[in-house]
Design a protein around this motif. Structure first.
Motif, PDB file in Angstrom:
ATOM      1  N   MET A  94       0.832  -1.208   0.000  1.00 10.53           N
ATOM      2  CA  MET A  94       0.000   0.000   0.000  1.00 10.53           C
ATOM      3  C   MET A  94       0.869   1.261   0.000  1.00 10.53           C
ATOM      4  O   MET A  94       1.093   1.880   1.047  1.00 10.53           O
ATOM      5  CB  MET A  94      -0.914  -0.022   1.238  1.00 10.53           C
ATOM      6  CG  MET A  94      -1.771  -1.280   1.313  1.00 10.53           C
ATOM      7  SD  MET A  94      -2.731  -1.429   2.833  1.00 10.53           S
ATOM      8  CE  MET A  94      -3.875  -0.085   2.688  1.00 10.53           C
TER       9      MET A  94
ATOM     10  N   THR B 273      -2.315   0.008  11.862  1.00 15.55           N
ATOM     11  CA  THR B 273      -3.532  -0.478  11.188  1.00 15.55           C
ATOM     12  C   THR B 273      -4.717  -0.475  12.148  1.00 15.55           C
ATOM     13  O   THR B 273      -5.823  -0.048  11.800  1.00 15.55           O
ATOM     14  CB  THR B 273      -3.301  -1.896  10.629  1.00 15.55           C
ATOM     15  OG1 THR B 273      -2.142  -1.849   9.781  1.00 15.55           O
ATOM     16  CG2 THR B 273      -4.489  -2.388   9.828  1.00 15.55           C
TER      17      THR B 273
ATOM     18  N   ARG C 240      -5.488   3.482  13.081  1.00 12.38           N
ATOM     19  CA  ARG C 240      -5.963   4.384  12.022  1.00 12.38           C
ATOM     20  C   ARG C 240      -7.300   3.919  11.479  1.00 12.38           C
ATOM     21  O   ARG C 240      -8.160   4.712  11.109  1.00 12.38           O
ATOM     22  CB  ARG C 240      -4.910   4.614  10.935  1.00 12.38           C
ATOM     23  CG  ARG C 240      -4.427   3.421  10.080  1.00 12.38           C
ATOM     24  CD  ARG C 240      -5.442   2.964   9.052  1.00 12.38           C
ATOM     25  NE  ARG C 240      -4.859   2.364   7.884  1.00 12.38           N
ATOM     26  CZ  ARG C 240      -5.358   1.321   7.265  1.00 12.38           C
ATOM     27  NH1 ARG C 240      -6.449   0.709   7.723  1.00 12.38           N
ATOM     28  NH2 ARG C 240      -4.793   0.854   6.175  1.00 12.38           N
TER      29      ARG C 240
ATOM     30  N   LEU D 185     -12.183  -0.192   3.634  1.00 15.05           N
ATOM     31  CA  LEU D 185     -11.250  -1.144   3.016  1.00 15.05           C
ATOM     32  C   LEU D 185      -9.820  -0.888   3.491  1.00 15.05           C
ATOM     33  O   LEU D 185      -8.997  -1.783   3.488  1.00 15.05           O
ATOM     34  CB  LEU D 185     -11.290  -0.988   1.478  1.00 15.05           C
ATOM     35  CG  LEU D 185     -12.318  -1.781   0.673  1.00 15.05           C
ATOM     36  CD1 LEU D 185     -12.172  -3.265   0.915  1.00 15.05           C
ATOM     37  CD2 LEU D 185     -13.728  -1.354   0.936  1.00 15.05           C
TER      38      LEU D 185
HETATM   39  O1  LIG Z   1      -5.937  -1.492   5.098  1.00 13.87           O
HETATM   40  C1  LIG Z   1      -5.448  -2.516   5.604  1.00 13.87           C
HETATM   41  O2  LIG Z   1      -4.352  -2.543   6.152  1.00 13.87           O
HETATM   42  C2  LIG Z   1      -6.229  -3.765   5.525  1.00 13.87           C
HETATM   43  N1  LIG Z   1      -7.422  -3.820   5.018  1.00 13.87           N
HETATM   44  C3  LIG Z   1      -7.966  -5.156   5.051  1.00 13.87           C
HETATM   45  C4  LIG Z   1      -6.966  -5.962   5.768  1.00 13.87           C
HETATM   46  C5  LIG Z   1      -5.793  -5.054   6.008  1.00 13.87           C
END
Ligand SMILES: O=C([O-])C1=[NH+]CCC1
Ligand SMILES: NC(=O)C1=CN([C@@H]2O[C@H](COP(=O)(O)OP(=O)(O)OC[C@H]3O[C@@H](n4cnc5c(N)ncnc54)[C@H](O)[C@@H]3O)[C@@H](O)[C@H]2O)C=CC1
Length: 302
Positions: free
Chosen positions: A61, A114, A117, A281
């Motif tokens: 990401m 994670t 946030r 998401l």
């Molecule tokens: O944005 C994130 O780190 C995640 N979204 C779904 C599982 C992990």
């Protein structure tokens, strides 16, 4: 010569990242994201490698926030865990880079980022969409997200009652034992949901657990898992993310009304009087601003 990257473990990240700082930064960055100005923010949709053999995914990401001088990527794995497994389903690391030189300036735990946030973004959605006099909070699940959502939502709102349901009652009981405030452990999803004003679904379920007929009209549902409650106005964090990744949005063909950032910017209305779902998401920009906050705080101490 470049300096060695700062290394921060989960304990340090948890200590340094506060919800007060997070919420205001996340509101600002999600508003900017929804303007789609690529000279300000670049955030491609998450790249995902399925690990079919082991019921997992590896996601990357990246995000670049030019004005704020943040270049980062999170690497995150998420796995379906068997009932009774003690392993977390989500594990992550965040890398912060020097935007001018491209070297890594910090490597930090991404689990705490994670958890916090994601909960902070749900708190923003609850501020915008929950009924005016919200008294009952319901949390489905008892893992990392359930805990961070409990922490931030009970900090921000004055609920008269908090309920939790987990697929194993002893896990819900363990969750409650770790908390300061009173929480009711419910024996069924229906018992937890009926009459609730704010509902958080933070399970690893891929089959529906929550049915629309149980949900009080006007309630707000923040969904972290893959189960979409359809009888509601649906908001998302990113339209591209939701329409690429969210199996339930894609398969149901449900209409996404707006992004959270569009409500923050005032370009779409928050239909607070209706039943609302915020489908979360997760976005690289959320990790990016969180990691920058952590590094700023760490630097103040050193
Ligand atoms: O944005 C994130 O780190 C995640 N979204 C779904 C599982 C992990
Ligand atoms: N939107 C976002 O940015 C993020 C979303 N997530 C999602 O949030 C959910 C929870 O994640 P974590 O709290 O990190 O996981 P966790 O492993 O800490 O907790 C998972 C919880 O879900 C329950 N669960 C798992 N499978 C289930 C099933 N089939 N039916 C009912 N309950 C089930 C477990 O018992 C546990 O209570 C996951 O779906 C994850 O993908 C996680 C991180 C970020």
């Amino acid at each position: 010569m470049t300096e060695s990257p700062v290394l921060l473990n989960k304990h340090e990240v948890e200590r340094l990242l506060s919800y007060d700082d997070l919420i205001s930064r996340l509101e600002s960055v999600m508003g900017k994201f929804s303007k789609r100005d690529s000279s300000e923010i670049i955030q491609p949709v998450r790249s995902v490698v399925p690990i079919q053999q082991h019921n997992g995914f590896l996601g990357v990401m990246p995000a670049y926030l030019a004005a704020e001088g943040i270049l980062s990527t999170k690497v995150v794995s998420f796995y379906q865990r068997a009932e009774g497994s003690s392993l977390p389903s989500t594990q992550a690391t965040v890398l912060l880079f020097h935007p001018e030189h491209g070297n890594v300036i910090a490597i930090m735990d991404g689990e705490a980022i994670t958890a916090k946030r994601t909960a902070a973004v749900s708190a923003i959605s609850a501020k915008l969409f929950s009924p005016a006099f919200s008294e009952v909070l319901c949390i489905l699940g008892s893992g990392q997200q359930a805990r961070s959502h409990y922490d931030v939502l009970t900090k921000l709102f004055k609920f008269k009652e908090v309920r939790v349901w987990s697929r194993r009652k002893e896990m819900a009981q363990r969750f409650v034992n770790d908390l300061q405030g009173p929480v009711t452990v419910c024996g069924s999803v229906k018992e937890a949901v009926v009459g609730a004003d704010v509902i958080v679904t933070a399970t690893g379920a891929s089959q529906p657990l929550l049915f629309g007929e149980w949900v009080k009209p006007g309630a707000h549902v923040a969904e972290m898992d893959d189960v979409l409650m359809r009888e509601a106005v649906v908001y998302v964090d990113s339209r591209e993310g939701a329409t690429t990744e969210s199996g339930d949005i894609i398969l149901s063909g449900v209409e996404v009304f707006a992004e959270l950032g569009e409500i923050i910017n005032g370009t779409f209305p928050a239909q607070r009087e209706k039943t609302t779902v915020f489908k979360s998401l997760g976005m690289g920009i959320q990790d990016a601003v969180s990691a920058k906050l952590v590094l700023e705080k760490w630097k103040k101490e050193h």
